[in-house]
Structures are given as structure tokens and as C-alpha cells.
Scaffold this active site. Sequence first.
Site, PDB file in Angstrom:
ATOM      1  N   HIS A  68       1.768 -21.414  -2.524  1.00 49.95           N
ATOM      2  CA  HIS A  68       1.208 -21.231  -3.863  1.00 49.95           C
ATOM      3  C   HIS A  68       1.649 -22.326  -4.834  1.00 49.95           C
ATOM      4  CE1 HIS A  68       5.069 -19.099  -4.845  1.00 49.95           C
ATOM      5  NE2 HIS A  68       4.834 -19.615  -6.041  1.00 49.95           N
ATOM      6  N   ASP A 117       2.835 -17.572   2.778  1.00 48.72           N
ATOM      7  CA  ASP A 117       3.113 -18.433   1.625  1.00 48.72           C
ATOM      8  C   ASP A 117       4.131 -19.516   1.994  1.00 48.72           C
ATOM      9  OD1 ASP A 117       3.129 -19.439  -0.918  1.00 48.72           O
ATOM     10  OD2 ASP A 117       4.304 -17.805  -1.797  1.00 48.72           O
ATOM     11  N   GLY A 209       9.553 -20.229 -11.457  1.00 49.61           N
ATOM     12  CA  GLY A 209       9.922 -21.636 -11.361  1.00 49.61           C
ATOM     13  C   GLY A 209      10.674 -22.001 -10.109  1.00 49.61           C
ATOM     14  N   SER A 211      10.055 -21.008  -7.216  1.00 49.70           N
ATOM     15  CA  SER A 211       9.144 -20.912  -6.080  1.00 49.70           C
ATOM     16  C   SER A 211       9.352 -22.059  -5.100  1.00 49.70           C
ATOM     17  CB  SER A 211       7.693 -20.944  -6.568  1.00 49.70           C
ATOM     18  OG  SER A 211       7.365 -19.775  -7.261  1.00 49.70           O
ATOM     19  N   GLY A 212       9.336 -21.723  -3.813  1.00 47.29           N
ATOM     20  CA  GLY A 212       9.443 -22.739  -2.779  1.00 47.29           C
ATOM     21  C   GLY A 212      10.852 -23.090  -2.381  1.00 47.29           C
TER      22      GLY A 212
END
Length: 257
Positions: A68, A117, A209, A211-212
Site C-alpha cells: 500500500h 500487503d 507513517g 507503514s512498510g
Amino acid sequence: MMYNLLVLSIVIFLAPAYLGAKIIGGREVERHSRPYMASLQLHFRNRSFVPYCGGALIRPNWVLTAAHCEITIESGQVLLAVLGDHSLTKYERSQQRLRIIRQIPFTNFNNLTKKDDIMLLQLETDAKINQYVNVLNLPKGGITDMKSGTTCTVAGWGKTKINNYSHTLQEVEVKVIDRRKCKGMYRTKITQDMICVGDSKGRKNACHGDSGGPLICDKMYTGIVSFGRKGCPYPQMPAVYTLLTKKYIDWIRDTIG
């Protein structure tokens, strides 16, 4: 080389349900103690930039992050993976800014169900491996699951409270939550390729923020920050991470060789 950080809402790029640059209830890490961490940034012609996600360097020219986090760039913009950084607002000699030339989300990624994801980012050149920048090893054969109560850590840059920004790398300890318990808290289907972690008091976790970014459990690269409840951290509401299962490890190896 100077850059200006734009304090913009990351939701212009990411759906609100996803997590993103804020570690809640954590602490600043020892400088350069997480050499695999990557700050993904959108850079503009006026030399300003927006950090929009985190990631982990898994090969000298590959970063692993969440699907995402894929964004479309316009003329005058460029995506960079910034490595060897501790502070996003201060230039450090240890920094390596490498252009992202390919975004490869997992084939079956579904933005609505949040299934699969995970995404690979190919860098234009190899990172220089040194004491400040190094790869994070993938789990051999993939991870089936983690025992409930296992202590893990997750790191990222940005907010430490709802209205308080910190641009140094932060880290927080969280615990694995039983998947059956987690399933009862979300309308979204919690699959075997996901892992739930959090804090029973709702005071610690990744949030908008981060994310990943990588989840580390038992000293292993275990998961990737994916999604959680809007307004995180939320009392007794765990966050959901992509679990690095065998199917993802096989896909990574098939993709990058």
C-alpha cells in the site's frame, strides 16, 4: 546537501486505515544501530521532501516494504530510499540517497481486504554496505507463526504523540497477540499470512507513517507494518502486520533472483 522536510498529511498517498511515520510509546534508538532501515521519501524540485513509508534493505539494491506504500509520481518528483539515516532533518555523512526505479507489489495485493500487503523496491544503484548501511536477512523458508506473547520490536521515523513530531529513528516493543483474539476485533479477514501485535493498554505500537517498516521477533525479520485502527494506538486494539511466510519468501527470491 540540504533538504527541507514538508510536514504534510501522509493520507494524500495512503488510505487512512493503514499505518504510517509515527512510533507511539517508544524510544529513540542508538544512532545507526538499525543499519537496514530505509526511509522512503518523495522528493520535489524545490529540494523539499515528504517521508511516506519505511522499509528494510534486503539486498544492496532491493528494499522490502508494504504494497500500500506504492505511489504514483508526477513530473519533477522522484522517489528515494534514504539509508544510513538517524535524523530526517539533519544531513549526515552516513546518508545514502538512492533512487527507486521499480515498485513491485505482490501480484494478489488487495487494497480493500489488505491481503498480501508486501512490495519490493528496486534501487537504481547498489547501496554501499558499511557500518551505517547493511541488509536485514530474510527468514529462511519463511515463518509459519509466532507464539502469542512473543516480544517484538518495530522502528520508524516521525510522530511520537498525536501532535508531536520526532524526526529521529524511534523503536517500540510490542507483543504478539493471539490470532483468534485479533480476528474478533477486525471486520477485515485476518489471514494466516498476517500477524497481530500490540500493547494491551493501547499505549505502544506503530501508527500512521511507519507503514512498510520491519517487525523483528526473536531476532528474526518477521513481518511488515501493514494496517490498524484509525486513531492508533487504540486501547486493546492490536495492529496487523504482513507475516513473512514461505509464499512471500519464495516470491521475493523468484523476483530478485
